[in-house]
Design an enzyme around this catalytic site. Structure first.
Site, PDB file in Angstrom:
ATOM      1  N   GLU A   1       0.952  -1.117  -0.081  1.00 14.22           N
ATOM      2  CA  GLU A   1       0.058  -0.050  -0.043  1.00 14.22           C
ATOM      3  C   GLU A   1       0.734   1.259  -0.015  1.00 14.22           C
ATOM      4  OE1 GLU A   1      -2.910   0.320   3.305  1.00 14.22           O
ATOM      5  OE2 GLU A   1      -2.888  -1.885   3.191  1.00 14.22           O
TER       6      GLU A   1
ATOM      7  N   CYS B   1       2.832   8.398   1.796  1.00 17.39           N
ATOM      8  CA  CYS B   1       3.483   7.566   2.809  1.00 17.39           C
ATOM      9  C   CYS B   1       3.679   6.242   2.212  1.00 17.39           C
ATOM     10  CB  CYS B   1       1.983   7.303   3.729  1.00 17.39           C
ATOM     11  SG  CYS B   1       2.278   5.863   5.072  1.00 17.39           S
TER      12      CYS B   1
ATOM     13  N   CYS C   1       5.209  -7.231   7.690  1.00 16.17           N
ATOM     14  CA  CYS C   1       6.182  -6.926   8.992  1.00 16.17           C
ATOM     15  C   CYS C   1       6.155  -7.875  10.073  1.00 16.17           C
ATOM     16  CB  CYS C   1       5.318  -5.734   9.375  1.00 16.17           C
ATOM     17  SG  CYS C   1       6.350  -4.909  10.799  1.00 16.17           S
TER      18      CYS C   1
ATOM     19  N   CYS D   1       3.405  -5.527  16.599  1.00 13.39           N
ATOM     20  CA  CYS D   1       2.997  -4.595  17.269  1.00 13.39           C
ATOM     21  C   CYS D   1       1.305  -5.121  17.508  1.00 13.39           C
ATOM     22  CB  CYS D   1       2.918  -3.342  16.890  1.00 13.39           C
ATOM     23  SG  CYS D   1       4.661  -2.939  16.696  1.00 13.39           S
TER      24      CYS D   1
ATOM     25  N   CYS E   1      -1.423  -3.241  15.156  1.00 15.23           N
ATOM     26  CA  CYS E   1      -1.403  -3.054  13.942  1.00 15.23           C
ATOM     27  C   CYS E   1      -1.561  -4.046  12.985  1.00 15.23           C
ATOM     28  CB  CYS E   1       0.384  -2.520  13.796  1.00 15.23           C
ATOM     29  SG  CYS E   1       0.899  -2.209  12.161  1.00 15.23           S
TER      30      CYS E   1
ATOM     31  N   SER F   1      10.108   6.303  10.199  1.00 15.62           N
ATOM     32  CA  SER F   1       9.481   6.020  11.546  1.00 15.62           C
ATOM     33  C   SER F   1       9.899   4.583  11.756  1.00 15.62           C
ATOM     34  CB  SER F   1       7.884   6.009  11.135  1.00 15.62           C
ATOM     35  OG  SER F   1       7.304   5.618  12.340  1.00 15.62           O
TER      36      SER F   1
HETATM   37  N1  SAH Z   1       7.536   0.208  11.538  1.00 18.73           N
HETATM   38  C1  SAH Z   1       7.635   1.537  11.634  1.00 18.73           C
HETATM   39  C2  SAH Z   1       6.709   2.030  10.559  1.00 18.73           C
HETATM   40  C3  SAH Z   1       5.507   1.632  10.146  1.00 18.73           C
HETATM   41  S1  SAH Z   1       4.125   1.914  11.073  1.00 18.73           S
HETATM   42  C4  SAH Z   1       6.878   2.073  12.795  1.00 18.73           C
HETATM   43  O1  SAH Z   1       6.687   1.230  13.996  1.00 18.73           O
HETATM   44  O2  SAH Z   1       7.016   3.290  13.314  1.00 18.73           O
HETATM   45  C5  SAH Z   1       3.849   3.745  11.244  1.00 18.73           C
HETATM   46  C6  SAH Z   1       3.241   4.183  12.189  1.00 18.73           C
HETATM   47  O3  SAH Z   1       1.646   3.853  12.531  1.00 18.73           O
HETATM   48  C7  SAH Z   1       3.759   3.884  13.763  1.00 18.73           C
HETATM   49  O4  SAH Z   1       4.117   4.608  14.807  1.00 18.73           O
HETATM   50  C8  SAH Z   1       2.838   2.789  14.016  1.00 18.73           C
HETATM   51  O5  SAH Z   1       2.840   2.447  15.686  1.00 18.73           O
HETATM   52  C9  SAH Z   1       1.513   3.278  13.623  1.00 18.73           C
HETATM   53  N2  SAH Z   1       0.226   2.531  13.767  1.00 18.73           N
HETATM   54  C10 SAH Z   1       0.134   1.362  13.476  1.00 18.73           C
HETATM   55  N3  SAH Z   1      -1.088   0.773  13.588  1.00 18.73           N
HETATM   56  C11 SAH Z   1      -1.773   1.505  14.039  1.00 18.73           C
HETATM   57  C12 SAH Z   1      -3.255   1.803  14.490  1.00 18.73           C
HETATM   58  N4  SAH Z   1      -4.093   0.826  14.464  1.00 18.73           N
HETATM   59  N5  SAH Z   1      -3.632   2.924  14.846  1.00 18.73           N
HETATM   60  C13 SAH Z   1      -2.820   4.159  14.993  1.00 18.73           C
HETATM   61  N6  SAH Z   1      -1.359   3.924  14.828  1.00 18.73           N
HETATM   62  C14 SAH Z   1      -0.902   2.696  14.019  1.00 18.73           C
END
Ligand code: SAH
Length: 360
Positions: free
Chosen positions: A104, A117, A124, A128, A131, A206
């Site tokens: 995406e 973006c 990944c 997390c 996510c 990020s």
């Molecule tokens: N792996 C990197 C970059 C990709 S995620 C990172 O972790 O920073 C980009 C951002 O989106 C990160 O801050 C991540 O924590 C956030 N993110 C992921 N899922 C999300 C969600 N459901 N709601 C809000 N932010 C989210």
């Protein structure tokens, strides 16, 4: 379409032109007996005129075009879907890569310019808890050329309206600092004079908090903005949300962030997704402010995007504002991120997740 586009020439694999630096393209052309100035002509077609095939490069001799067709690839991605938000014009692309993987890309329109973006990995494996990108695990790293093609697709869309991509955020799927070489190569390419000339100060990378990679990037002293996904004021909460915290707890992470600031003079951005009842209490805001005190930084509060598989509650709007005020009262610079494209596959990674589900 050829199945093995890459930026390096190994065996008979074609070279992905969008992954090459100007000096590398010049060296390759010279090795093939072409004059060096052809590199400038090619770059002009690739980044200024933004053609999608070598056939269009009419000032190159036919023999060179034939060589390029045989040994290189220009565009390797196919647009599968495009969704445009009726609310704010945010555009989400889903691309199919040469090997059938999907990623995406999102184009966001702000008052201060257009930002893209970019995804850095297919899937990944950071795991997390909130996510969507991590749901199917990691498939593979993207190449620098594949990251560049994402930006160019958005720029081509903007060309029709006389607009330009003014900033790039590496916040799509994947952990960019785990794909370090390709990510840094991409950032150098996208800011190159001969390329799209998006200055390093307009690029944000990020990370979920890979401490050694943050340190490495700090030492390279680029003017890139580092964004760190913090999401919690202490190891107990962060450990529950982000498995990476076990390897690199908050104290170590903040040390690396300080080093980034000391080496580059750039203040670090912390991303903090507010999740109802998990990390959004005012005492947690105070704890966060205490930890960040003295570190030049900015906090970006993001009401968590709902992911059906995850079931995290969003923090109510008033509580988001109360959390922000609590941080500001303690001297922490802070903004609440405006929600973009809420009407089109809201959360990070959802478009691809939905596509994989439909295919399964
Ligand atoms: N792996 C990197 C970059 C990709 S995620 C990172 O972790 O920073 C980009 C951002 O989106 C990160 O801050 C991540 O924590 C956030 N993110 C992921 N899922 C999300 C969600 N459901 N709601 C809000 N932010 C989210």
């Amino acid at each position: 379409m050829n199945r093995s586009a890459t930026h390096s020439e190994s065996g008979d694999r074609p070279i992905h032109l969008y992954g090459l630096r100007p000096d590398e393209l010049r060296a390759w052309l010279e090795e093939k007996g072409e004059p060096g100035y052809r590199a400038a002509q090619l770059f002009d077609w690739m980044y200024k005129k933004r053609v999608t095939g070598v056939e269009a490069m009419t000032n190159l001799p036919k023999s060179l075009r034939a060589l390029l067709r045989e040994r290189t690839r220009l565009t390797t991605m196919e647009e599968l879907t495009r969704q445009v938000s009726k609310k704010d014009g945010t555009t989400k692309f889903l691309f199919r890569l040469f090997d059938g993987s999907t990623v995406e890309t999102v184009l966001m329109r702000h008052s201060y310019g257009n930002s893209v973006c970019v995804s850095t990995q297919v899937g990944c494996h950071m795991g997390c808890a909130f996510c969507a990108s991590t749901l199917g695990g990691l498939v593979r790293n993207l190449t620098a050329g594949e990251m560049m093609e994402q930006v160019l697709a958005c720029q081509r869309l903007l060309d029709a309206e006389g607009g330009r991509v003014s900033s790039v955020v590496l916040m799509g799927s994947g952990e960019p600092l785990e794909n370090y070489e390709a990510t840094v190569r991409f950032m150098d390419l996208v800011s190159a004079e001969e390329g799209l000339r998006i200055g390093q100060r307009h690029i944000t990378v990020s990370t979920s908090g890979l401490v050694p990679a943050i340190r490495r990037l700090a030492k390279e002293r680029r003017q890139i903005t580092l964004a760190v996904s913090l999401h919690a004021p202490n190891d107990e909460v962060r450990g529950r949300l982000m498995p990476i915290n076990r390897a690199y707890p908050i104290a170590k992470l903040l040390e690396a962030c300080r080093e980034y600031w000391e080496e580059t003079g750039r203040r670090v951005t912390f991303e903090y997704a507010l999740i109802g009842g998990v990390n959004d209490r005012l005492d947690q805001a105070r704890e966060l402010a205490g930890r960040l005190r003295g570190l030049p930084c900015h906090v970006n509060l993001i009401p968590v995007n709902y992911v059906p598989e995850r079931r995290f509650e969003r923090t109510p709007r008033e509580q988001v504002q109360a959390f922000r005020k609590e941080l500001e009262r303690r001297g922490i610079s802070c903004t609440v991120r405006r929600e973009m494209g809420a009407d089109i596959a809201a959360a990070c990674g959802q478009l691809r997740a939905g596509h994989r589900m439909a295919e399964a």
